[in-house]
Write a protein that holds these residues in place. Structure first.
Motif, PDB file in Angstrom:
ATOM      1  N   GLN A 234      44.596  31.300  34.297  1.00 28.64           N
ATOM      2  CA  GLN A 234      45.308  31.060  35.549  1.00 28.64           C
ATOM      3  C   GLN A 234      45.638  32.384  36.212  1.00 28.64           C
ATOM      4  O   GLN A 234      46.122  33.308  35.556  1.00 28.64           O
ATOM      5  N   ARG A 235      45.373  32.478  37.509  1.00 25.97           N
ATOM      6  CA  ARG A 235      45.712  33.695  38.240  1.00 25.97           C
ATOM      7  C   ARG A 235      47.219  33.862  38.330  1.00 25.97           C
ATOM      8  O   ARG A 235      47.966  32.879  38.402  1.00 25.97           O
ATOM      9  N   VAL A 236      47.651  35.103  38.352  1.00 30.56           N
ATOM     10  CA  VAL A 236      49.070  35.424  38.404  1.00 30.56           C
ATOM     11  C   VAL A 236      49.383  36.111  39.734  1.00 30.56           C
ATOM     12  O   VAL A 236      48.708  37.066  40.112  1.00 30.56           O
ATOM     13  N   GLU A 237      50.407  35.615  40.434  1.00 22.12           N
ATOM     14  CA  GLU A 237      50.858  36.237  41.670  1.00 22.12           C
ATOM     15  C   GLU A 237      52.212  36.874  41.426  1.00 22.12           C
ATOM     16  O   GLU A 237      53.117  36.252  40.844  1.00 22.12           O
ATOM     17  N   ALA A 238      52.369  38.109  41.874  1.00 22.77           N
ATOM     18  CA  ALA A 238      53.542  38.918  41.541  1.00 22.77           C
ATOM     19  C   ALA A 238      54.867  38.265  41.922  1.00 22.77           C
ATOM     20  O   ALA A 238      55.863  38.419  41.223  1.00 22.77           O
TER      21      ALA A 238
ATOM     22  N   PRO B 275      31.517  29.708  28.349  1.00 25.02           N
ATOM     23  CA  PRO B 275      31.880  29.329  29.715  1.00 25.02           C
ATOM     24  C   PRO B 275      33.380  29.243  29.893  1.00 25.02           C
ATOM     25  O   PRO B 275      34.122  28.941  28.951  1.00 25.02           O
ATOM     26  N   GLY B 276      33.837  29.506  31.107  1.00 18.91           N
ATOM     27  CA  GLY B 276      35.262  29.433  31.390  1.00 18.91           C
ATOM     28  C   GLY B 276      35.514  29.217  32.862  1.00 18.91           C
ATOM     29  O   GLY B 276      34.587  29.111  33.675  1.00 18.91           O
ATOM     30  N   ILE B 277      36.786  29.156  33.221  1.00 18.31           N
ATOM     31  CA  ILE B 277      37.176  28.968  34.610  1.00 18.31           C
ATOM     32  C   ILE B 277      38.466  29.737  34.872  1.00 18.31           C
ATOM     33  O   ILE B 277      39.299  29.913  33.969  1.00 18.31           O
ATOM     34  N   VAL B 278      38.624  30.219  36.092  1.00 17.24           N
ATOM     35  CA  VAL B 278      39.854  30.872  36.542  1.00 17.24           C
ATOM     36  C   VAL B 278      40.354  30.087  37.740  1.00 17.24           C
ATOM     37  O   VAL B 278      39.604  29.867  38.703  1.00 17.24           O
ATOM     38  N   TYR B 279      41.603  29.645  37.695  1.00 14.39           N
ATOM     39  CA  TYR B 279      42.135  28.846  38.800  1.00 14.39           C
ATOM     40  C   TYR B 279      43.524  29.351  39.187  1.00 14.39           C
ATOM     41  O   TYR B 279      44.106  30.212  38.530  1.00 14.39           O
ATOM     42  N   GLY B 280      44.075  28.760  40.249  1.00 14.49           N
ATOM     43  CA  GLY B 280      45.416  29.114  40.693  1.00 14.49           C
ATOM     44  C   GLY B 280      45.418  30.183  41.766  1.00 14.49           C
ATOM     45  O   GLY B 280      44.379  30.753  42.104  1.00 14.49           O
ATOM     46  N   GLY B 281      46.602  30.442  42.307  1.00 14.50           N
ATOM     47  CA  GLY B 281      46.727  31.433  43.365  1.00 14.50           C
ATOM     48  C   GLY B 281      46.179  30.907  44.682  1.00 14.50           C
ATOM     49  O   GLY B 281      46.017  29.701  44.890  1.00 14.50           O
ATOM     50  N   SER B 282      45.835  31.810  45.568  1.00 19.08           N
ATOM     51  CA  SER B 282      45.349  31.432  46.894  1.00 19.08           C
ATOM     52  C   SER B 282      43.825  31.319  46.948  1.00 19.08           C
ATOM     53  O   SER B 282      43.270  30.946  47.984  1.00 19.08           O
ATOM     54  N   SER B 283      43.135  31.643  45.864  1.00 19.42           N
ATOM     55  CA  SER B 283      41.670  31.605  45.833  1.00 19.42           C
ATOM     56  C   SER B 283      41.172  30.306  45.201  1.00 19.42           C
ATOM     57  O   SER B 283      41.901  29.623  44.469  1.00 19.42           O
ATOM     58  N   GLU B 284      39.920  29.985  45.483  1.00 20.81           N
ATOM     59  CA  GLU B 284      39.290  28.818  44.886  1.00 20.81           C
ATOM     60  C   GLU B 284      39.027  29.067  43.393  1.00 20.81           C
ATOM     61  O   GLU B 284      38.879  30.212  42.972  1.00 20.81           O
ATOM     62  N   PRO B 285      38.956  28.008  42.596  1.00 21.02           N
ATOM     63  CA  PRO B 285      38.608  28.189  41.176  1.00 21.02           C
ATOM     64  C   PRO B 285      37.257  28.892  41.044  1.00 21.02           C
ATOM     65  O   PRO B 285      36.346  28.655  41.831  1.00 21.02           O
ATOM     66  N   ALA B 286      37.156  29.777  40.065  1.00 18.14           N
ATOM     67  CA  ALA B 286      35.926  30.551  39.858  1.00 18.14           C
ATOM     68  C   ALA B 286      35.355  30.254  38.487  1.00 18.14           C
ATOM     69  O   ALA B 286      36.076  30.270  37.478  1.00 18.14           O
ATOM     70  N   LEU B 287      34.051  29.965  38.436  1.00 14.04           N
ATOM     71  CA  LEU B 287      33.358  29.754  37.163  1.00 14.04           C
ATOM     72  C   LEU B 287      32.991  31.112  36.581  1.00 14.04           C
ATOM     73  O   LEU B 287      32.421  31.958  37.266  1.00 14.04           O
ATOM     74  N   ILE B 288      33.344  31.305  35.304  1.00 10.87           N
ATOM     75  CA  ILE B 288      33.080  32.587  34.663  1.00 10.87           C
ATOM     76  C   ILE B 288      32.425  32.369  33.306  1.00 10.87           C
ATOM     77  O   ILE B 288      32.384  31.246  32.788  1.00 10.87           O
ATOM     78  N   GLU B 289      31.934  33.456  32.731  1.00 11.09           N
ATOM     79  CA  GLU B 289      31.437  33.457  31.358  1.00 11.09           C
ATOM     80  C   GLU B 289      31.858  34.754  30.700  1.00 11.09           C
ATOM     81  O   GLU B 289      32.016  35.777  31.372  1.00 11.09           O
TER      82      GLU B 289
END
Length: 209
Positions: free
Chosen positions: A91-95, A26-40
């Motif tokens: 963490q999401r990266v914004e240019a 399990p994992g999570i992606v957060y940051g940027g302009s989007s809501e945190p997303a649950l991933i696997e």
């Protein structure tokens, strides 16, 4: 470096435990302009990926639902004694947004320095990574540190490093921390040889009466 992630429908301790049994992490992606997303992620693929330096210190291409996005690895939670990744954060990266990231140092030229060749000094790598700040496009995978100019009695500091364009060192506490310390060899001092005890002149050569 690219990896594939999948949407995670359920969250919670029980759901994560069941997910690990199936070979997923399990994992999570957060940051940027989007809501945190649950991933696997597939655990075997992830296990091999985390052993690579680039996975920890470079911008990653994450494929999720057929779309790619730029992310950084932010945290890996390992099992205390099993070869098992329990959870992973990205963490999401914004240019156009500066990021802060720890980057490994690659040392070279130590054996060619006067400190080693001439004075037989010991070279101590005080730190092996540096935190830097830059735009995502300028993030280096590693920073090369040339040690060929080391001399006896002089250490190498953060300010002495040649940083890539657009990259600055982030320091906490000390403004100019030591990166490499040059230690002079310890001179061996010969221990004094103890003198043999003097013979008893009175008793020497005398037999029993």
């Amino acid at each position: 470096m690219k990896f594939v992630a999948f949407e995670r429908a359920k969250q919670g301790t029980g759901a994560s435990r069941r997910l690990r049994v199936t070979g997923r992490t399990p994992g999570i992606v957060y940051g940027g302009s989007s809501e945190p997303a649950l991933i696997e992620l597939d655990h075997n693929a992830l296990w091999h990926a985390i052993k690579k330096e680039a996975f920890h210190a470079s911008i990653l291409d994450m494929e999720l639902n057929g779309k790619e996005s730029k992310v950084l690895l932010r945290n890996v939670q390992m099992h205390p004694f099993k070869q098992l990744v329990l959870h992973i954060d990205f963490q999401r990266v914004e240019a156009n947004t500066k990021l802060s990231m720890k980057v490994p140092l690659h040392f070279s030229g130590e054996e060619n320095s006067a400190a080693v060749k001439v004075d037989a000094c010991l070279v101590n790598h005080v730190v092996t990574e540096l935190e830097v700040a830059c735009l995502p496009a300028d993030l280096p995978e590693f920073i090369t540190v040339d040690l060929s100019g080391l001399v006896k009695g002089k250490s190498l500091h953060a300010a002495d490093l040649s940083m890539p364009k657009g990259v600055t060192v982030v320091t906490h506490g000390k403004a100019n921390p030591v990166i490499v310390a040059v230690v002079a060899p310890v001179e061996e001092v010969a221990a004094p040889v103890a003198a043999a005890p003097a013979a008893d002149a009175k008793g020497k050569g005398k037999g029993k009466k």
